[in-house]
Design an enzyme around this catalytic site. Structure first.
Site, mmCIF file in Angstrom:
data_model
loop_
_atom_site.group_PDB
_atom_site.id
_atom_site.type_symbol
_atom_site.label_atom_id
_atom_site.label_comp_id
_atom_site.label_asym_id
_atom_site.label_seq_id
_atom_site.Cartn_x
_atom_site.Cartn_y
_atom_site.Cartn_z
ATOM 1 N N HIS A 157 69.069 87.353 32.904
ATOM 2 C CA HIS A 157 70.504 86.911 33.407
ATOM 3 C C HIS A 157 71.150 86.093 32.150
ATOM 4 O O HIS A 157 70.601 85.523 31.326
ATOM 5 C CB HIS A 157 70.134 85.801 34.632
ATOM 6 N N LEU A 193 63.125 74.605 35.966
ATOM 7 C CA LEU A 193 63.776 73.926 34.894
ATOM 8 C C LEU A 193 65.335 73.667 35.380
ATOM 9 O O LEU A 193 65.829 74.814 35.964
ATOM 10 C CB LEU A 193 63.871 74.586 33.584
#
Lengths: 344, 351, 344, 351
Positions: free
Chosen positions: D229, D125
Site C-alpha cells: 500500500h 506499528l
C-alpha cells in the site's frame, strides 16, 4: 410370504433387538433406541412427504417374514450430504509416459472429493442369518431401487452404497492408520465415534489431506485394505454388483472400504422394470407349460409401498401380470391396479 | 605454492587427468573429453565475456606452481534451469486444525518446484586427495565468493549450491527408495546417470506433480531430508560460514539440501575490502584489533579475464597491503595494483 | 435403400471429395489423400483382424445412398491413446462449505486427466446435407455401436466422442486463448497443426497445466466456450445424447469442446439390441394391424458388417424378424441367419 | 524527549486513546477495551517472562516524557500460527518446456501455505501523526531489532513482518477482486474484518487448495502481487534497511508482501555493540572512521523487564559511550551500566 414394507413405529422394539447383533462399520443400523426412533420417524415422514426435489428424506424398509418377524432392514437416503458435503476418496489413475526412457506406467492416487454429494445413498442393509443368500435378501436390497423406479423424483439419477471396510480384531483399520490417523491424531474407532459415522462434516475439510495421496507410498497393509469389504458386507456386495453397481471408483475416507456407485440407467432394476396391470391368477393349463420365472413385484403406491416375490411366466410380451389373491393382499392391491415387476 | 586461477584453454589435458580421480558422486565432472572440452570452451568464453552472463560457467583451477600440476577445480554457473528445467522439492508447511476436535496438526509437505530457475550456482568442487591438507579446501571453495564480491554485476541475486544427499554406506539412498523408486521404477544410480547426461524431461513425465505430505514417507526417508552425504559435511560447513543457508529446497532424488544466499548478504560482499599493494609501515597496524592479527587472508587480483587468488598472511591496513614479491607474482600484480582481500575465516561480532 | 458398411479401397476418391467440405475441429475426416488412404487401410485391416484385446484398431464406416454414393462417414477407434495417453480436462465440482460463515457454494475446476485412455472413441461423423436429420444419419451414428454389440471384445466397455468446440471466424478459440496459449505460446490453429489433432502426446504433459484450473478465474468468453459445440456438431451431439451419452464430465484440452462419454450399459444400442433369426417377410394380413416400427438391422458377421433400416412390428416378444429379400440382399444375409436389431 | 519502552499495566487508557486514531488498515490495534486489555496483559506477562516464549507478545510504546503522552506503539509476537493456522500465498516457479516444440515457459504459481507457522512477527506499528517528524518513525520501528539483538534467545530464527497490500485510491484491492472474491463471494472489507476478529477457519474451507498459475489472474491482479500500500512504502524501506527481504510470501487477500529475515543475519545482530556508560575522552575517537562521526545512534538498556531505548548523538568508542545525564535517566541507567548501541542508519561497505 416375505414382505418388504416401510418401517412403522411398532417396529422399533424389533429393530432394537436386531441392532444388538454386532456389526462393523458405520453404514448399518443405529445402535440406540433414540436414534432408531429418529430414523423410523424420519422414514415415516419421508414416505408421507410430497417431494419436489430430493433432499433430507431417508427411507427405511423392513423385511417381514411369514410369521411377521422383522428379519431385515435396508435404507436409502434421498441426497447424501444434504446438510453438508459427502466426502470420499476418488480412485484416480495417473498415466505416466516417458518418451525419453520409453517407459509407461500408471500411478494410483486417492483424491478427497465431494462428487458423491447429492447422489442417493443406500445403506443399513442387514438380513438375519436364516435369510442370508435367499431370494428374500435380494428382494430386500432391490426393493429400495424399485421404490426409486416408482418415485424417481424422490431420488438422484445416481446412487451409491458405502460398505464397511476391513478392520482387525481390535477394531483397528490399517487404512486409517496410514492416512486419517496422521491428520486426526486419534484411533479409528475414536474418530468414527467423534464424527458419528458422518462423511459430510466441515472438520473433514479441515483435517483430511488436501492433495492426492499416492497409493504406492502407503504401507502394504493399507494398500491391501483399499476397496476391501468387511466379511459381513459380502452379501450386500454381491447383490449390488449383480444389480449393476460398480466398485472401482470411490472408497471410504476413513476405513478405505469400497463405495459402489452407478447411474440408474446401468441398474438392472431400472432397465428391467416392467409396469403391468394386475390380473388374478387362476389355474391356467394352457400356460402351465411355460417356465415360471421369479419376479419381485411392488405395489404402485408411493405412500403404501410393499414388495413381494412371485412366480409367473415371462412378462416382457404381456400387458398384465397374474397375481394370486395372497400376493394381492400382501401388496395391498387389487385386480386392475398397476404394479412394478423386476426379474430377480 | 598454490594459486587459484581462471581456467585456460591449455588446461584440458590436466583437467581430464584429474577427473579420472573423481568418485561416482560428482556428476558434473565426468572424465569425458568431449563434454569436458565443451565445458572448458564455455568457461574460457565466460571469463572473456564473449557470451551472455546467464550462459556463463566460470571454472577455476587450483594450480601447484612448483610442479605445474592441477590440484583442484571449482565453478560458478551464471544461471541454472534456463535451457532444461531445474527441479527441486521445496519443503513447506501445512497446518490441519479443527477447533471442534481441538486437533492442530502441522505437516511438512514436499512441492515439486522450479523455483530456483535462473539462480547462480556454485558447483563442481573437487580437490585432489594429495592436496587435502591445511587451508587448501577452504581456499578452493571460498575463491568463488571473493570472485562474486569482485564482480557482483555478473550474477543474479540468488546464489545456490546443491549438496550431495545422504546415502547409507552401501550406497542406498533412503529417500529415493521411499519416494522416487515408486515412480521411476529403476535404480538410483541409473536415474542419477540419466540426469548427468542431460536426460531430464522424464522428471516432468514421471514425478508426482501434486504436493506430498512427508508423513506418508517411510521413517528412514523422512529422516534424511536435507541431510548431506557424510563426505559432503565439511564442504557444507564452509559454505555456511560464507552466509549460505538451507532454506528448505532439496534434491528430488536423494533429498540433499540446496544451500542458498542472497549475493548482497554474503560475508564476502559485506566484509571483503579493496587494498593497494604497497610497503608495510610499522605504524599502520596500531589501530588494528588484536584478534585478527596474523589471520590468513584471501587475496585476489581484480581482473576478470585473468582472475587469480592466493592465501596470504599479509593484512591490509588502512587500504594498503604489503604483499611479498612472490605473492604479487602469483597474482600477476605489482606494487600499486589494487587487490581484494577477505579473512579466510569469519570474524564473530563481539557484541 | 441406404446401407452402412465398412469402407473399401474403392471409396478413397469419394472420401477425398467429401473431405473437401470445410469442417472445423480435428475430430473429422483426414484432409489429405495419403491420410485418407492410411485410414481406409487401417479400417480394412482392423475389420479383418482377429482381436483379443482392443488396441490400435480403427474402423471407418460409410453411408451409401440408394444410388451408391458415399454420403456419410463415421469412425470408431478401439482404444483411445493406445500409443500414449489420451488427455482431457475433467470437470470437477468442488463443494465449499464454511461452518463459521454459514455459506456454501460450488467451485468448478478443470483437471488435466488421462481417464479416457483406453476408452473406445467415436469420431469422424459426417453426413451430407441431404441426409441431415434423417433416420439415415441416426443409422450411421448408431451403426458403430451395433458393431460393438456384435463384437464387444474389440472395444472397451466405455465409449467417448469428442466434438469440435466453438471457434471464431478467424479460427481462434477463446478457450485456447485463456488456457493453452499461456503454456504453448502459439495460436490455436498452429497448436492443432503442430500436434496433428492428437491428444496423446508427451508434450501435453510437458506443457499443459499440472494443477486444476479454477474456472471462475477464466475470462468470460473462455468460460462461455466450455462444453459448447461448434454449430456443425449439433446433429452428432443430438444423436449421441439421445443414444445415452453424457456431456458433462469432460471437455477437450485445446478448444474446450464437449467430450461425450458413457458406459455401454447406459447406451440404448446396447440395452435395446435384440438378436433375431431372419425370416422372409411376406404379406401377412393378420399382422397388418400391428403398428410398424423402425429398426436398424445389422448383419451378424464381424467381417462383413452391414446395417440398414427396416420397418416391422415390435420385436420384443418375437424370436425372429421378417426381412424383405431386398433387405437381406443389402445385408448379405439369408433366411435363418442371425441379425441384430435396434429401435431407431 | 522521546523514549521507547516496554509497555506497562498503566498504559491501557493512553493506548486506547491512541487506537481511536488508527485508520482502518491496521487490523491488529482496534479500539476495543476488552481486546486491548487482554493483549496488554499478555505483553506485560511477556516482559515478565511468566508465559512461554512462543506465546509472548512484546509491546513497546513511545512516550513523550515532556507530556507523558504516548506517541506510538509497536510489537513483536513470539510465534504466529500456533493456535489458528497462519496462511500465506507463496510465489513459486514452474517451468513448462518441450524440446520437441522448442517452447520454454516459466510460470509463476501461487501456493497456499502455512510455511511461516511459528515465526516471530513484527507487527502493530503505529506512530501518532503529531510525531511523524525527524527520526521518530525510525526509532519506533527499529527499536524492535535492537531488542531482538539484546535477547535473541527469546526468538525463533525466522522473523517476519506482514505489509499492507496495494489498494487503489478507492480502496479497491485488484488482487482480491481477481482472486479471493471468486471464492469468498463477499467484499474485501468484510473478509478483512472477519480475519481481524479471529474468524479464520473459513480460509481453509473456502480458499482454493490447489496451486494457481498467476497467469490466470487478470493483469491488474498480477501486477500488485508483492506490492505494498502506498502509505506502507516508508515502513517497508525501514525494515529492508535492517536486513528484511521479500522472499515470495504474500497475503492471501491483498497480496501484500511478507518481509522476512533470519534473526542471525539482521544488521542489529551483526553490527550492534555493547558499551559501558562512561566519560568521553578526547583521544578515544582518534581511530573512529570519519564517515560515522555524528551519526545518530540507537541506544538501549539491557534489561528485559524494563527495556528502554532512545536515540542519541553519543558514539561508543572502544567499548565506552559518553551518554549525557538526561539520556541515562531516560534509559534508567547510570555510569558504568552496559548499554547496546547501533547506528540508526546502515553503513555501507566501503569495498
Amino acid at each position: 410370504m416375505y414382505v418388504v414394507r416401510p418401517v412403522e413405529l411398532a417396529d422399533i422394539a424389533a429393530l432394537e433387538a436386531l441392532s444388538a447383533v454386532p456389526m462393523p462399520g458405520v453404514h448399518t443400523l443405529p445402535k440406540t433406541r433414540e436414534k432408531i426412533r429418529a430414523m423410523v420417524e424420519l422414514s415415516i415422514a419421508s414416505f408421507a412427504a410430497h417431494v419436489d426435489i430430493p433432499s433430507e428424506e431417508g427411507y427405511l424398509m423392513v423385511l417381514e417374514s411369514q410369521d411377521k418377524q422383522i428379519v431385515g432392514t435396508a435404507a436409502m437416503f434421498a441426497a447424501a450430504g444434504s446438510n453438508g458435503t459427502y466426502f470420499s476418496f476418488r480412485n484416480d489413475v495417473i498415466q505416466q509416459v516417458s518418451r525419453d526412457l520409453n517407459i509407461s506406467h500408471s500411478v494410483h492416487a486417492l483424491t478427497l472429493c465431494s462428487e458423491l454429494t447429492g447422489y442417493s445413498q443406500l445403506s443399513s442393509f442387514f438380513v438375519g442369518e436364516r435369510e442370508h443368500g435367499t431370494p428374500e435378501a435380494a428382494l430386500l436390497s432391490r426393493a429400495r431401487l424399485m421404490f426409486a423406479v416408482l418415485a424417481p423424483h424422490r431420488f438422484s439419477e445416481r446412487f451409491f452404497v458405502p460398505l464397511a471396510g476391513v478392520t482387525d480384531s481390535e477394531g483397528g483399520s490399517p487404512f486409517w492408520d496410514a492416512l486419517g490417523r496422521k491428520f486426526f491424531q486419534m484411533d479409528f474407532l475414536d474418530a468414527e465415534r467423534t464424527i458419528g459415522g458422518a462423511r459430510n462434516r466441515t472438520l473433514i475439510v479441515e483435517l483430511m489431506p488436501h492433495y492426492p495421496v499416492y497409493v504406492p507410498l502407503l504401507p502394504g497393509d493399507a494398500q491391501a485394505a483399499m476397496g476391501q469389504i468387511h466379511p459381513s458386507g459380502e452379501l450386500a456386495f454381491n447383490l449390488l454388483t449383480a444389480e449393476g453397481f460398480e466398485a472401482d471408483d470411490y472408497i471410504d475416507i476413513f476405513d478405505g472400504g469400497p463405495i459402489l456407485q452407478a447411474h440408474k440407467n446401468s441398474l438392472r432394476t431400472f432397465t428391467g422394470a416392467l409396469q403391468r396391470r394386475v390380473a388374478t391368477s387362476v389355474e391356467t393349463p394352457d400356460r402351465g407349460r411355460e417356465p415360471q420365472l421369479r419376479y419381485a413385484v411392488s405395489s404402485g403406491s408411493e405412500h403404501d409401498f410393499r414388495v413381494v416375490i412371485t412366480h409367473c411366466p415371462a412378462l416382457e410380451s404381456q400387458l398384465s401380470v397374474a397375481l394370486s389373491l395372497d400376493v394381492q393382499d400382501a401388496l395391498h392391491i387389487a385386480e386392475g391396479d398397476t404394479v412394478i415387476c423386476v426379474r430377480i | 605454492m598454490l594459486v587459484v586461477r581462471a581456467i585456460q584453454d591449455t588446461d584440458l589435458d590436466a583437467l581430464y587427468v584429474m577427473a579420472t580421480q573423481v568418485g561416482s558422486g560428482m556428476t558434473t565432472l565426468k572424465p569425458d573429453m568431449k563434454m569436458m572440452g565443451d565445458r572448458l570452451n564455455i568457461a574460457v568464453a565466460s571469463f572473456a565475456e564473449t557470451i551472455p552472463p546467464e550462459q556463463r560457467d566460470y571454472m577455476f583451477v587450483m594450480e601447484d606452481t612448483d610442479s605445474g600440476r592441477l590440484a583442484g577445480v571449482c565453478a560458478i554457473k551464471g544461471s541454472v534451469g534456463l535451457t532444461e528445467p531445474f527441479y527441486n522439492y521445496r519443503i513447506g508447511t501445512l497446518v490441519h486444525s479443527s477447533r471442534e476436535l481441538d486437533v492442530f496438526t502441522r505437516m511438512d509437505t514436499l512441492y515439486l518446484s522450479n523455483d530456483l530457475t535462473g539462480s547462480t550456482e556454485l558447483c563442481s568442487l573437487f580437490l585432489h586427495p594429495d592436496y587435502r591438507t591445511g587451508n587448501n579446501g577452504k581456499l578452493l571453495s571460498k575463491c568463488r565468493f571473493l570472485f562474486i564480491a569482485q564482480f557482483p554485476h555478473l550474477f543474479t541475486e540468488k546464489l545456490i549450491a546443491e549438496m550431495r544427499g545422504y546415502q547409507e554406506e552401501s550406497g542406498r539412498s533412503p529417500f529415493y527408495e521411499g519416494l522416487g523408486r515408486h515412480f521411476f521404477k529403476m535404480d538410483f544410480d541409473h536415474v542419477d546417470a540419466l540426469t548427468a547426461v542431460g536426460k531430464k524431461s522424464f522428471i516432468a513425465e514421471l514425478m508426482p506433480r501434486q504436493p506430498l505430505y512427508v508423513a506418508y514417507l517411510p521413517d528412514d526417508a523422512q529422516e534424511v531430508i536435507g541431510k548431506v552425504h557424510t563426505s559432503t559435511a565439511p564442504a557444507r560447513r564452509l559454505l555456511e560460514q560464507e552466509g549460505m543457508y538451507f532454506e528448505g529446497y532439496v534434491d528430488i532424488f536423494d533429498a540433499g539440501p540446496v544451500l542458498q544466499a542472497r549475493v548482497s548478504e554474503l560475508r564476502a560482499m559485506r566484509d571483503s575490502t579493496l587494498a593497494d599493494i604497497g610497503p608495510a609501515t610499522d605504524g599502520d597496524s596500531a589501530c588494528a584489533p588484536e584478534s585478527v592479527v596474523a589471520e590468513p587472508m584471501l587475496v585476489s587480483n581484480t581482473t576478470l579475464k585473468d582472475f587469480r587468488m592466493i592465501l596470504s598472511q599479509a593484512m591490509p591496513v588502512n587500504g594498503i597491503v604489503a604483499l611479498p614479491e612472490a605473492e604479487q607474482q602469483l597474482l600477476h600484480c605489482r606494487s600499486g595494483d589494487t587487490v581484494r582481500t577477505l579473512t579466510l575465516n569469519p570474524r564473530k561480532n563481539n557484541g
